[in-house]
Design a protein around this motif. Sequence first.
Motif, PDB file in Angstrom:
ATOM      1  N   PRO A 105       0.820  -1.216   0.000  1.00  0.00           N
ATOM      2  CA  PRO A 105       0.000   0.000   0.000  1.00  0.00           C
ATOM      3  C   PRO A 105       0.849   1.260   0.000  1.00  0.00           C
ATOM      4  O   PRO A 105       2.058   1.223   0.261  1.00  0.00           O
ATOM      5  N   SER A 106       0.197   2.377  -0.272  1.00  0.00           N
ATOM      6  CA  SER A 106       0.910   3.654  -0.306  1.00  0.00           C
ATOM      7  C   SER A 106       1.081   4.201   1.106  1.00  0.00           C
ATOM      8  O   SER A 106       0.450   5.175   1.510  1.00  0.00           O
ATOM      9  N   ASP A 107       1.964   3.554   1.857  1.00  0.00           N
ATOM     10  CA  ASP A 107       2.283   3.963   3.225  1.00  0.00           C
ATOM     11  C   ASP A 107       3.679   4.581   3.295  1.00  0.00           C
ATOM     12  O   ASP A 107       4.413   4.339   4.249  1.00  0.00           O
ATOM     13  N   PHE A 108       4.056   5.327   2.307  1.00  0.00           N
ATOM     14  CA  PHE A 108       5.406   5.876   2.240  1.00  0.00           C
ATOM     15  C   PHE A 108       5.471   7.144   3.090  1.00  0.00           C
ATOM     16  O   PHE A 108       5.324   8.267   2.610  1.00  0.00           O
ATOM     17  N   CYS A 109       5.722   6.945   4.380  1.00  0.00           N
ATOM     18  CA  CYS A 109       5.719   8.045   5.342  1.00  0.00           C
ATOM     19  C   CYS A 109       6.354   7.539   6.640  1.00  0.00           C
ATOM     20  O   CYS A 109       6.915   6.451   6.679  1.00  0.00           O
ATOM     21  N   THR A 110       6.261   8.334   7.677  1.00  0.00           N
ATOM     22  CA  THR A 110       6.702   7.899   9.001  1.00  0.00           C
ATOM     23  C   THR A 110       5.809   6.749   9.479  1.00  0.00           C
ATOM     24  O   THR A 110       4.615   6.721   9.187  1.00  0.00           O
ATOM     25  N   ASP A 111       6.391   5.805  10.202  1.00  0.00           N
ATOM     26  CA  ASP A 111       5.610   4.704  10.762  1.00  0.00           C
ATOM     27  C   ASP A 111       4.622   5.275  11.782  1.00  0.00           C
ATOM     28  O   ASP A 111       4.988   5.695  12.873  1.00  0.00           O
ATOM     29  N   TYR A 112       3.351   5.277  11.394  1.00  0.00           N
ATOM     30  CA  TYR A 112       2.313   5.899  12.211  1.00  0.00           C
ATOM     31  C   TYR A 112       1.735   4.958  13.259  1.00  0.00           C
ATOM     32  O   TYR A 112       0.874   5.354  14.050  1.00  0.00           O
ATOM     33  N   ASN A 113       2.192   3.718  13.299  1.00  0.00           N
ATOM     34  CA  ASN A 113       1.564   2.723  14.174  1.00  0.00           C
ATOM     35  C   ASN A 113       1.671   3.067  15.653  1.00  0.00           C
ATOM     36  O   ASN A 113       0.826   2.642  16.450  1.00  0.00           O
ATOM     37  N   LYS A 139      -1.590 -10.707   1.303  1.00  0.00           N
ATOM     38  CA  LYS A 139      -0.461 -10.425   2.197  1.00  0.00           C
ATOM     39  C   LYS A 139       0.066  -9.020   1.902  1.00  0.00           C
ATOM     40  O   LYS A 139       0.471  -8.731   0.775  1.00  0.00           O
ATOM     41  N   ALA A 140       0.057  -8.173   2.913  1.00  0.00           N
ATOM     42  CA  ALA A 140       0.472  -6.780   2.733  1.00  0.00           C
ATOM     43  C   ALA A 140       1.834  -6.515   3.358  1.00  0.00           C
ATOM     44  O   ALA A 140       2.198  -7.125   4.369  1.00  0.00           O
ATOM     45  N   SER A 141       2.593  -5.604   2.746  1.00  0.00           N
ATOM     46  CA  SER A 141       3.859  -5.116   3.304  1.00  0.00           C
ATOM     47  C   SER A 141       3.881  -3.602   3.170  1.00  0.00           C
ATOM     48  O   SER A 141       3.798  -3.075   2.065  1.00  0.00           O
ATOM     49  N   SER A 142       3.950  -2.910   4.310  1.00  0.00           N
ATOM     50  CA  SER A 142       4.026  -1.451   4.307  1.00  0.00           C
ATOM     51  C   SER A 142       5.464  -1.003   4.466  1.00  0.00           C
ATOM     52  O   SER A 142       6.204  -1.552   5.296  1.00  0.00           O
ATOM     53  N   ILE A 143       5.852  -0.025   3.675  1.00  0.00           N
ATOM     54  CA  ILE A 143       7.213   0.508   3.722  1.00  0.00           C
ATOM     55  C   ILE A 143       7.160   1.915   4.312  1.00  0.00           C
ATOM     56  O   ILE A 143       6.558   2.821   3.737  1.00  0.00           O
ATOM     57  N   PHE A 144       7.765   2.062   5.472  1.00  0.00           N
ATOM     58  CA  PHE A 144       7.788   3.347   6.164  1.00  0.00           C
ATOM     59  C   PHE A 144       9.173   3.970   5.998  1.00  0.00           C
ATOM     60  O   PHE A 144      10.162   3.456   6.531  1.00  0.00           O
ATOM     61  N   ASN A 145       9.235   5.060   5.254  1.00  0.00           N
ATOM     62  CA  ASN A 145      10.524   5.679   4.922  1.00  0.00           C
ATOM     63  C   ASN A 145      10.783   6.966   5.687  1.00  0.00           C
ATOM     64  O   ASN A 145      11.713   7.698   5.370  1.00  0.00           O
ATOM     65  N   THR A 181      15.809   9.121   0.741  1.00  0.00           N
ATOM     66  CA  THR A 181      15.713   9.701  -0.593  1.00  0.00           C
ATOM     67  C   THR A 181      14.664   8.945  -1.411  1.00  0.00           C
ATOM     68  O   THR A 181      14.340   7.793  -1.123  1.00  0.00           O
ATOM     69  N   MET A 182      14.163   9.613  -2.443  1.00  0.00           N
ATOM     70  CA  MET A 182      13.204   8.969  -3.345  1.00  0.00           C
ATOM     71  C   MET A 182      13.828   7.734  -3.996  1.00  0.00           C
ATOM     72  O   MET A 182      13.192   6.680  -4.106  1.00  0.00           O
ATOM     73  N   ASP A 183      15.067   7.868  -4.431  1.00  0.00           N
ATOM     74  CA  ASP A 183      15.719   6.747  -5.119  1.00  0.00           C
ATOM     75  C   ASP A 183      15.915   5.561  -4.188  1.00  0.00           C
ATOM     76  O   ASP A 183      15.703   4.403  -4.584  1.00  0.00           O
ATOM     77  N   ASP A 184      16.322   5.811  -2.946  1.00  0.00           N
ATOM     78  CA  ASP A 184      16.503   4.713  -1.992  1.00  0.00           C
ATOM     79  C   ASP A 184      15.167   4.051  -1.666  1.00  0.00           C
ATOM     80  O   ASP A 184      15.082   2.820  -1.546  1.00  0.00           O
ATOM     81  N   THR A 185      14.128   4.869  -1.526  1.00  0.00           N
ATOM     82  CA  THR A 185      12.795   4.320  -1.253  1.00  0.00           C
ATOM     83  C   THR A 185      12.336   3.440  -2.402  1.00  0.00           C
ATOM     84  O   THR A 185      11.795   2.334  -2.197  1.00  0.00           O
ATOM     85  N   ALA A 186      12.552   3.902  -3.633  1.00  0.00           N
ATOM     86  CA  ALA A 186      12.138   3.151  -4.816  1.00  0.00           C
ATOM     87  C   ALA A 186      12.893   1.831  -4.917  1.00  0.00           C
ATOM     88  O   ALA A 186      12.307   0.776  -5.214  1.00  0.00           O
TER      89      ALA A 186
END
Length: 297
Positions: A105-113, A139-145, A181-186
């Motif tokens: 999912p589009s969870d590209f942000c601080t880990d809000y949990n 099966k979901a995987s969220s990436i918090f950057n 960075t955007m590139d590292d996240t990608a």
Amino acid sequence: MKRTILVAGATGNLGNRICRELIQRGAIVKAIVRDSTDLDKIEVLEKMGVEVRIIDLNDIDSISAECIDVDCVVSALAGLGDVIIDLQKKILDGAIKADVPRFIPSDFCTDYNNLKEGQNRNFDLRRTFKKYIDQSPIKASSIFNGCFADILKYNTPILNLKDQSIGYWGEKADWKLDFTTMDDTAAFTAEVALDDSAPRNLQIASFQISPKMILDDVKEITGQEFNLHQLATLESFAEYIKKQRADDPAGESELYAKFQQGQYMYSMFSTQHNHLANDRYESIVWTASIDYLKTFL
């Protein structure tokens, strides 16, 4: 056998980079876009090697048809509730109908949990979608950057080049902030999309740096001594954001409303990524803070 990954939001800044990283790793990449999508952006993706499908994104059957034999769906969508909740639900439902096993999912942000609901509007939208996807069979995987490192270029209170100042809230001059960075996240997202064993939550950061450390890096790069100062207490900052939001009802329909910018700043000084998954994939070389700062200082 090559993996097939479908990307939603592929024409965006992050989505485009994710497509590039997937192709570099030998994946077959599909992108679903609206018929109103800029043709130049579609051309960029096609030249990259992406199979672009123009479909009705309101039609779950059309989405499902494109998800047949897809190994993972990556959502790099950006928007408010109509996108992060409503559109993502349709894409998820289409993926489930086509028996896609995995979804990012589009969870590209601080880990809000570990943050309280109500402190950040955009995080709350993602929480709502999280409840929906966690009840599904996929099966979901969220990436918090954390925060995208680009923010350091834009004269925010954290690093204001015009005023030559570095600000912080509370007693947190030594508090380490999570930047990627955007590139590292990608690159990391591409690895996760191809990794069937990826866990539910993954925290990353290209670098973790405190206001004092930013001060030191800036001095090393430029020779200039910026002004490091406390902006306010976290409590007064939180109250200011609440008032700012109440006074700006039009901002509720703006993705980058001023109060939302304040909420992001507040979250950065409220939680940290303490369980980094940076070492999970050996192929990624993470960007160092001083190297990133040198790109624009």
